[in-house]
Enzyme design. Structure first.
Site, PDB file in Angstrom:
ATOM      1  CB  SER A 125      60.603  87.489  96.581  1.00  0.00           C
ATOM      2  OG  SER A 125      59.247  86.873  96.875  1.00  0.00           O
ATOM      3  CE  LYS A 162      59.114  84.123  98.575  1.00  0.00           C
ATOM      4  NZ  LYS A 162      57.971  85.357  98.882  1.00  0.00           N
TER       5      LYS A 162
END
Length: 201
Positions: A125, A162
């Site tokens: 990701s 993230k």
């Protein structure tokens, strides 16, 4: 040592490195002789002794071709950074709080050597930020973050890596992969901020 000898010593060292890289094993003394234009094996032995004394190579005199290039990072000052479980850079997994191992990180690799830990990245990701599966993420412990920081965030006792954005009424945890959607939350706990990536090739 005069300049010509230093130059020749560098030639010997570079040839050994090249030979190990290309063939997977070090050259013989006679091969070094031929490659760098030395007329006698005693001259090669002289340069090998100098390289060993300077900590650039290791030798085993009882074996032929037993020349090993010393990893330059082994001579640098290091700090032992704890590796804390595995973090998912994809779907979050349960945060593992126990220390699995310690990693000897060269001290000049990061600016701040305090309050660091490392997490192994799993998933894709964050690939567009250059963070790949299997990387070791170097994290500085902090409970706050600025917009755009890459953070380790804890969501319902699960950890994820993230990019952090605090919007007007919510927090957005943005993956760096166009095929993945952001995580939208009212609140989340920041465990740390990414300060570096260590990757073995």
């Amino acid at each position: 040592m005069n300049k010509s000898r230093i130059d020749k010593q560098n030639e010997v060292y570079n040839f050994i490195k090249l030979q190990i890289k290309e063939k997977g094993y070090p050259p013989s003394v006679r091969e070094i002789c031929k490659a760098v234009g030395l007329s006698s094996t005693s001259s090669v032995h002289f340069h090998l002794k100098r390289l060993e004394k300077e900590g650039l190579i290791k030798r085993d005199s009882s074996k032929t071709r037993a020349i090993e290039i010393v990893d330059p990072t082994s001579k640098k000052e290091v700090i032992n950074v704890p590796i804390v479980g595995t973090i998912t850079a994809g779907n979050p997994i349960l945060a593992i709080e126990n220390i699995e191992d310690v990693f000897p990180l060269p001290i000049d690799y990061v600016k701040n050597t305090k309050d660091l830990f490392m997490l192994k990245v799993s998933g894709e990701s964050m690939i567009e930020a250059g963070i790949l599966n299997g990387d070791l993420a170097i994290i500085e412990k902090t409970d706050s973050a600025n917009n755009g920081d890459i953070v380790v965030a804890l969501i319902d006792n699960e950890a994820t890596l993230k990019r952090f954005f605090k919007e007007s009424s919510y927090i957005r945890l943005q993956p760096e992969n166009k095929s993945m959607k952001p995580i939208i939350l009212e609140n989340c706990k920041v465990l740390g901020r990414l300060v570096g990536i260590y990757r073995k090739y």
